[in-house]
Design an enzyme around this catalytic site. Sequence first.
Site, short mmCIF file in Angstrom:
data_model
loop_
_atom_site.label_atom_id
_atom_site.label_comp_id
_atom_site.label_asym_id
_atom_site.label_seq_id
_atom_site.Cartn_x
_atom_site.Cartn_y
_atom_site.Cartn_z
N VAL A 1 -44.36 22.66 21.02
CA VAL A 1 -43.87 23.68 21.59
C VAL A 1 -42.49 23.81 21.68
O VAL A 1 -41.46 24.72 21.13
CB VAL A 1 -44.54 24.49 22.60
CG1 VAL A 1 -43.74 25.77 23.13
CG2 VAL A 1 -45.72 24.71 22.53
N CYS A 2 -41.98 22.78 22.30
CA CYS A 2 -40.57 22.38 22.60
C CYS A 2 -39.75 22.25 21.14
O CYS A 2 -38.69 22.62 21.21
CB CYS A 2 -40.40 21.08 23.39
SG CYS A 2 -40.90 19.60 22.49
N THR A 3 -40.48 21.62 20.04
CA THR A 3 -39.68 21.77 18.87
C THR A 3 -39.29 23.20 18.27
O THR A 3 -38.32 23.38 17.88
CB THR A 3 -40.48 20.77 17.72
OG1 THR A 3 -40.62 19.44 18.44
CG2 THR A 3 -39.62 20.96 16.49
#
Length: 1397
Positions: A895-897
């Site tokens: 998700v952070c990517t």
Amino acid sequence: MEFFRHYSLIVTLILLAPAHRRRFTAASSTNFTPRPFSSTLHRWRRDVDFLYNEAMAHSRGDLARNTPLSLGCQLSKNAHRSGILGEVARRSFLSTSRIHQLRGGAANGDEEHTTETKDMAFVEADLAKKDGNKKANKNKKQDHDEERYSRQMYALGARAHGLVRSTTAILDGPLGMVSRPRSARVSSRGEHGFRSLHESESDGPNSASSGKEIPSGLLYEIAKNLALSGVGRIILVQNSGIDVGYFDGAFDDLGAAYYRAALSEVFPSRHADDAGKDREEDILEVENEDYSDELDDGLGVDGAVLLGEYIQRLNPGVQVDIVSRAKLLELLRSSEEIAQDGGEWDNDEERTISLGSNPVVVCIDRSISAMLEMNDACRHKFQVSKSPPIPFVSVKTAGVYSQIFCDFGPSFVVVDENGETPRSTLIDKIEGNDDDDELLTVHCLEGERHDVSRGDIIEFQGDQSADFTSRSPTFPQCEVVSVKSPTCFTVKDREEHSSKNESLLNVLLEGKALSFSRVKIPRTISFSSLRDILHPTPPAAEDDQTDVKTECWDDDTLFAPSDLDKSFDPVRRKAIMAAMGALDKFVAKYGRLPCGSSKSNGSGSLRDSAKQKRTDLERFQSLIQKITNAESTKNWEKIITQFSNTCRAKFTPVQALAGALGAQEVLKAATGLYNPVRQFLLYDCDEVLEPSCNLREDSDKNEDDDSNRQNLVAKGQSYILGHQLSEKLASSRIFLVGAGAIGCELLKNLSAMGAGTFHGGRLIITDMDTIEKSNLSRQLLFRDHDVGEFKSAAARTAVLRFLPTCHIEAHTSRVGEEEEGPFDDDFWSSGCDVVLNALDNVEARLFVDGQCVSNGRGLIDAGTLGPKGNVQVVVPYKSESYGSSADPPEPDIPVCTLKNFPYDISHTIQWARDLFDGYFHRRPRQANDHVEEIAKMEDLTGFAQLLVRKFGEDAALDMAEELGEDIGVFPFTVGELDSNDPEHFLAVKRASLNWAIEQADRLFFTAIEELLRKHPVDSVDEDGTPFWTGSRRVPTPLRFKTLDVDEDEVSAKQVIINERIAQFVQSAARLRMETFLQKRTEDGLAPTLVSLEDALSSLEEHSSTIQSKKEGSVRNISDNRGSNLISDVLEQLNGAKTGASFLPCLNLIDFEKDDEANGHVSFVTAASNLRALAYGIPPADAMETRRVAGSIVPAMITTTGLVSALSCLELMKMLKSLPLTMHRNAFVNLALPFFAFTAPLPAHQFTGVNGRKYTMWDRIVVKGSTKSPVDAMTLRKFLDKVKKLAGLGNEIEVSNVSYGPYMIYANFLNSDDEELLGSPVMDAVRSAVISEEGFDDILLNDGSEADQQAEKIVHLTTEQQATLSRLAKKRYIDFSVVVEHIETGEEFELPPIRLVR
């Protein structure tokens, strides 16, 4: 008078159709367009009626003398065909010879007739010109129809697909003769198609069942594969008199099935309202035994014409030509173009034919001498002028054996060996080498693994240049010297050492390279001609066949492996090659193919082998001995015997497999994509001939079953495998799950094999999908007019064309645990015998697999991915199941990517895809869910507090802001809420543009600036490592800026930014409008809702105010949220209050990847590329975006055909009950080509109590009795029965019982629970399902049990209600039971316990 009446009629007909008797003609040497017979066949009978009635009136003197000209204007453009003439003649009760006599009289008739004929020719020429222009425009449009070929383009790529579209495939194979001799009839039966080809026919060589009219099924299969692949042109070679006796159509089941289907499709019933009725007027019957000239009169169907018509229906964009073999050979050897063969052409009608710029010649089911002649012709220009030779492919089958040969010339270039896009791998660092200054060591980023090998060429990539116009700096290509580990390898510069290269290598050491990927280098392959390989010697006598040398059989480099077990067996290879050569000699000597023991020898009678001097097998072996002096071994004798006994017939799965391989080699020759076969490929499945103890063998004494055998459709299959197995297939209930690409191929094969034709036999298909345009390039059962129909229903109709006597059911129900429909427990236990999977998702596969294991049903699963395919066989009670092993899951993008640190275009595409769902599906649904609630509330404070409690502070504020935007006061207060109201329409457009501009600024400027404030460019991690390193790319905030013409220089970077933002605003505003408008705009007008000019104008208008407005509105969560949070939420919600009072209903948009006009892919492409621009990632075009966003699986008809053929082969083995070691799981890659066949693994054995073994197939069945029915059986009684049936002693007790995820009983909790143990076991199951906390919290406990239970059920979730509903309908329930040893505490799991209700 009657005679003269008919005479006048025929003269009139001749004048109407003087010369246009060919259905396929060449318009020019460069742009050939076939006459549109395929588009006018449905008007054939109508024109016959019109022409017949008008001509009869003319013969009575009711029409003027210029009637031929007027008739020509009234008839449809293509009415003047020999078929119409012949049909009218049949109605006139005139024989063929009489028509020819009258035609001759008309040719030498009076001057008036000649004048009328010239007038008619003028009219027809004008009509033909207009029609040709119309078709040329149509073909031009179809050439650019990417939607039809989209799935194939993802496998081949745009370059290769373009070459395929320009390819001319020249097919030389048995086309079949004219359709019907005397006493044979072709009857249209509406949806039931045509009668069986073998109906009311004897087995004599001169009767219809001799198969002279049946074409090669392999020829049709290759033509089908090439047509669906989209080759630009197919030339069919007419070849009467070639290889006489080498092909026996009476035993070609696939050819017969295609023949039935083609006739049914080309000559549909004239009376659609009388479908299924046996109408005498719908029967085409030939009155004359001599039908050699009947093609010209329409009384028969020429094989080439019929195949051409069928190709046109498969793909209207493929041109079709017909040429004689002699003319083709002349063309190959001499001039560039040659006159089109066939027909009595006048000088003005002379036509030419050209091979085109990219021809490939294919010989199908041809003898070696015919192959040599054609291959020599393909090589002729190279031998004379060293011009590139024409690629040559040969494909043939004989029984269960097949052979493929390829000759692509001495210098064939393979552009790409596997067609796969090289993977980009991130770099951690690059270091120098202390031992060698020219070597560099590359280290991959943590978590990354490279895919390079020694000798590979790689190239490095850096960050995008500052102006976004190129990638900088440029790095040298390097060669991999050694691989140290999966994450480390060494490279050297590919070029010779120089000062320039040294500086570039220094750039690598400076760390400016961020990633690398492999570079594909074209490779040149040399092929030898068939003559150079075989070195044939001239025949010694006229009746002898060409002899070949056998030394080549020992050359491993000439044979591509097709089976790891068989291909490396030199004895097998030599035996098959020798048998193929001996087959030519046998046909040349005896004029027919060899017959198996006690089978028909082709003369129409059965000989007693004991009365013959020599059997065909002995003759065949004698010819082999003349070819080779190979040592005869047991294996050699077995192969030769099997070949001799089966070579006369064709086996449908082998034909389908060879057709897929042959067509794929044609595509390789045309494109240079994928590794071609070098140069022979032999495949056989002789293991299917192994005897089975479960089927009695056919013998002469079993002739009492002739009544059944007369009804067998698959004569070739029965000839090879015996009548008993064919009867078993015809009587089996086969469940096909999925009617897509694989499903269509399976249905075609099964219809040719005679499945579902006996009493009790049935094909059952289900598919809930509808047909899309992109399906047409690989699903042969569907046509353009089927688009939008259910696949299963259209497939059923098509199957009945292939096999009218097939019993077939079509369903549109989904197969799954949550689905209710016809596929219940009764169906799985007794409604089907074997299941064929043609699915595209793992979840459904696992469910079907579980049902097959649970009910002891066989399963054959197939799947494809571009040129790759696999087949898995699940043999009941013997093998492991599909679910026994699982593929590794697809890696998810963190998700952070996705949110903050993308580094690959797939990340930005997925982010844009999620953005689409959020904007145009989730948010409109959210607004619709709350609009009425907001409209009714006087004070929204309680609603705001509820949002905060339910979703949290951040989510509540975001949701309130979205509701304020989506149902705010504007534009609902403007005009009437109707898309037809101009004032309202413009208000919606204005609001949508403003909204899209705000979203662009929020996503690509404000959010990125906020990220950079949180993590500045020079920030470091806790360990001191720079934060923006590795996979983290520093983003650049993007904002639209008006380009000031007064500035000295306009930034190229800003030009690109403005263009991308404008594209985003245009697509976002257009979709936003569609959510607002109460009536969806028609597809034709939807793309014009918002133009690019509209977007640019609005952006320029807002460019001066957006920045200050947004900067002031950027909220800092840490500063502003707290005590004022509720007021912030209320502020946003109050904005939605007025708009909500109008109770608008927003439209929800579901992402649809295959519709170019809907703007979905355009939005995702614009958003993805704009984000990629911000992060320095190379952009992707719409085609690649569609693939990633739509999760499109590349598909090819050749791979589909291959796995379907292997599935049908395994089906026959399963029905024959062959040992597990005879079955084969298949893993293939047509690109390499690579074939791996392995026997299925046996089912894993579990160790139970007292060392007992069991597998997943075993069940312990618990049944009720009259004294103790299942519904009344208590849990205690159930546990006692389990212990008794499992043979458990007193030292073993039941530890726990569960039903799926629900725990029913646990001894540590319920061993003393008399209430639970005394309740019916089914009540315990229902209680466990109802209770969310646990089974022991929901037990009934007082006199009002029913009322309490009913009250509880009212509050059940949808999932619980569905589970209870399914539970009530189940015939049986499987429990998982674990037992334990009382003393040792050791636990054992029992086989599933089945409670039969």
